[in-house]
Design an enzyme around this catalytic site. Structure first.
Site, mmCIF file in Angstrom:
data_model
loop_
_atom_site.group_PDB
_atom_site.id
_atom_site.type_symbol
_atom_site.label_atom_id
_atom_site.label_comp_id
_atom_site.label_asym_id
_atom_site.label_seq_id
_atom_site.Cartn_x
_atom_site.Cartn_y
_atom_site.Cartn_z
ATOM 1 N N ASP A 67 0.808 -1.217 0.000
ATOM 2 C CA ASP A 67 0.000 0.000 0.000
ATOM 3 C C ASP A 67 0.846 1.274 0.000
ATOM 4 O O ASP A 67 2.064 1.234 0.215
ATOM 5 C CB ASP A 67 -0.967 0.003 1.198
ATOM 6 C CG ASP A 67 -0.340 -0.554 2.485
ATOM 7 O OD1 ASP A 67 0.908 -0.614 2.569
ATOM 8 O OD2 ASP A 67 -1.085 -0.926 3.398
ATOM 9 N N GLU A 143 -9.856 -2.113 5.151
ATOM 10 C CA GLU A 143 -10.472 -1.783 6.431
ATOM 11 C C GLU A 143 -11.734 -2.620 6.672
ATOM 12 O O GLU A 143 -12.408 -3.026 5.715
ATOM 13 C CB GLU A 143 -10.842 -0.293 6.446
ATOM 14 C CG GLU A 143 -9.642 0.650 6.294
ATOM 15 C CD GLU A 143 -8.852 0.844 7.592
ATOM 16 O OE1 GLU A 143 -8.669 -0.127 8.349
ATOM 17 O OE2 GLU A 143 -8.394 1.975 7.819
#
Ligand code: F6R
Length: 245
Positions: A67, A143
């Site tokens: 990421d 998430e």
């Protein structure tokens, strides 16, 4: 799923680096999947030591990071490219052009995300993926949510993640609200996965994974149970809540 509970962070890092060193020695052309954050620092330190003292060779290795924050370029001190260069790549003999960290400044972010998954595939896929875990159970920046992204995508960070990660920025206001993150299937395609967790603040997330046989998109790391070659390495503190339940 293999589980190792180590006495402390040093032992955890030792265990993780041993597995990685063995894999890198076995396969010179290894494609590594890498994470940032505080958890893998001890592992990277040991890999650097193995390179310097024992000649562990990265000259043909490639790496893909999980990421990057949207809007930060690689020389921003809180960017993941900057972290990777400073904590790892600058100290081993990997070719910089063989190291891939998502580009948070890409012009067309959506197209870029697709290209990132394509690039991983073109390079033969990830042989071994290192993961940390967020206090909320995230892996990469996937998430907790009703639905999870499968491919590399632009994701919105949760407030808890912004607070957790503000320690790497001058102030909480500076933490970007969005990131590029590999998706859950990009991660599950890796041939081998190692999940690392240390410290009391990871104990709850780990217990939510380890004390049942379920998976839930509300605990993204629980989806690792779908993979056939996952090794979880914890320290005693990160295991404490699982032991208690
Ligand atoms: C970092 C990443 C994140 C971290 C996680 C734990 O590239 O993908 O999922 O692994 O947030 O962070 P630390 O290790 O700082 O506790």
């Amino acid at each position: 799923m293999k589980l190792f509970v180590e006495k402390n962070y040093d032992d955890l890092s030792e265990r993780a680096s041993k597995i990685l060193i063995e894999e890198i020695e076995k396969n010179k052309n290894i494609v590594l999947g890498l994470a940032t954050g505080s958890t893998p620092i001890g592992t990277y330190k040991r890999l650097i030591k193995a390179h310097k003292e024992k000649g562990l060779d990265f000259s043909k290795a490639k790496s893909f990071n999980l990421d990057e924050y949207v809007g930060l370029n690689g020389n921003h001190p809180s960017s993941y490219r900057y972290y990777m260069d400073n904590e790892f790549f600058n100290h081993i003999n990997i070719g910089k052009s063989n190291t891939f960290v998502p580009n948070g400044k890409a012009e067309n972010l959506e197209e870029y995300c697709k290209e990132y998954d394509r690039l991983i595939e073109e390079n033969g896929g990830i042989d071994i993926q290192i993961l940390g875990i967020g206090t909320n159970g995230h892996i990469a920046f996937i998430e907790p949510s009703e639905e999870l992204v499968t491919c590399t995508s632009i994701v919105k960070l949760k407030e808890s993640t912004i607070i957790d990660n503000s320690r790497f920025f001058k102030s909480i206001e500076e933490v970007p609200k969005t990131a590029i993150s590999m998706g859950i299937s990009s991660i599950l395609k890796a041939k081998k996965i190692i999940l690392l967790a240390n410290g009391k603040n990871k104990a709850n997330a780990m217990a939510n994974i380890l004390d049942n046989d379920k998976i839930s998109t509300k605990v993204p790391a629980s989806l690792l149970k779908l993979h056939s070659d996952v090794t979880i390495i914890l320290d005693e503190e990160a295991y404490s809540e699982t032991r208690r339940r």
